[in-house]
Design an enzyme around this catalytic site. Sequence first.
Site, short mmCIF file in Angstrom:
data_model
loop_
_atom_site.label_atom_id
_atom_site.label_comp_id
_atom_site.label_asym_id
_atom_site.label_seq_id
_atom_site.Cartn_x
_atom_site.Cartn_y
_atom_site.Cartn_z
CB SER A 1 5.80 -6.55 -3.37
OG SER A 1 6.48 -6.79 -2.19
CG ASP B 1 13.84 -4.40 -4.11
OD1 ASP B 1 13.77 -4.31 -2.87
OD2 ASP B 1 12.87 -4.68 -4.82
CG HIS C 1 10.42 -3.45 -2.61
ND1 HIS C 1 10.69 -4.63 -3.28
CD2 HIS C 1 9.20 -3.63 -2.03
CE1 HIS C 1 9.69 -5.48 -3.12
NE2 HIS C 1 8.77 -4.89 -2.37
#
Length: 281
Positions: free
Chosen positions: A129, A194, A223
Amino acid sequence: MGNVTSNVAAKFAFFPPDPPTYDVLEEEEGRLVVPGVTADKNMDVHTLDTKAGNKVVAMFWKHPFARFTMLYSHGNAADLGQIYDYSGYGASSGKPSELNTYYDIEAVYNCLKDEYGVKQEELILYGQSVGSGPTLHLGSRLRDLRGIVLHSAILSGIRVLYPVKVTLPFDIFKNIDKIRHVSCPVLVIHGTSDEIVDWSHGKRLWELAKDKYDPLWVKGGGHCNLETYPEYIKHLKKFINAMEKIAITKPMKQASCESAMESKQSKCLRFGLKSRVEQQS
C-alpha cells in the site's frame, strides 16, 4: 511551499493506530523487548536514528538458512505489528510525513548494511500500500537489489483519490515516476476488486517496470486481504525461488530473512476521501 503541501498531504495520507498496538521496553541489560512477544535470540529490536532526528523502531528476524533479507514497509493505518515503523507511528518519535518515511527506510537499510552485513544483492524490498512509497524511493537509488515486491501499491497519493493524468507538484509518493528508475526484478501483487487502490494502479506500475516479473492479479481480492488467498503465498515463494536461481551464479553470503507479512491489522490503508465518507455515514 514544500512544507505546506507536505503537511496538508500528511493529514489525509497517514493514520497511525491510536493507541499503538505495541510498546518497546528496555531490560536491565539494555536489550530492547516488545511486551507480549516471546523473547527470541533470533529477533532483535532496534531504535534507529533518522536524518530528521527521529527515532524509529525496527525488528529484525534472523533465520540461519535464509539466502535473502526482506525489508518490509507496511501500510499507513498499521504500525510495527508489521516490522519497522514510520516516524510518528507506534513507539517511533516524530510526525508522519512523506519525507520522513524516506528517512525511515534509509535508516533501516543502513542498519541492515552496517550491523548485519546485508548486501544489496541479498536484499528484497517489500512495500504494501503506502509502504510502496518508501520502497520505491530506496529501490530507485540502489542499483544491485535482488528484487522488489509491490503489494496493493499506489501510483501516487493524489491518484488514489482522483484519476489525474499528470503528476501534480503537491502530490506525494510519486511511484509512477520512481519505478522507471528501478533496475531489479519487480513483482506486482494486486486485488482485482481493491476497493481503496484501484487495480489500475498495480497494472500501470507493472507496465512501467523495466524488469517485470509475472504479476499476481488476485481475482476478487480486496485491499487488505490478499494474504488470505492461497495463490498469494504460492506466487511469492515462486518469486523468491526465481531470485535464488538468479543469485546462484554469484557467491552469496548467508543472509537473514526478515519477514512479518502476516498482518495483525485489518486496516492497511486509509485515505482522506474514504474517511470523510465514513464520517458521513
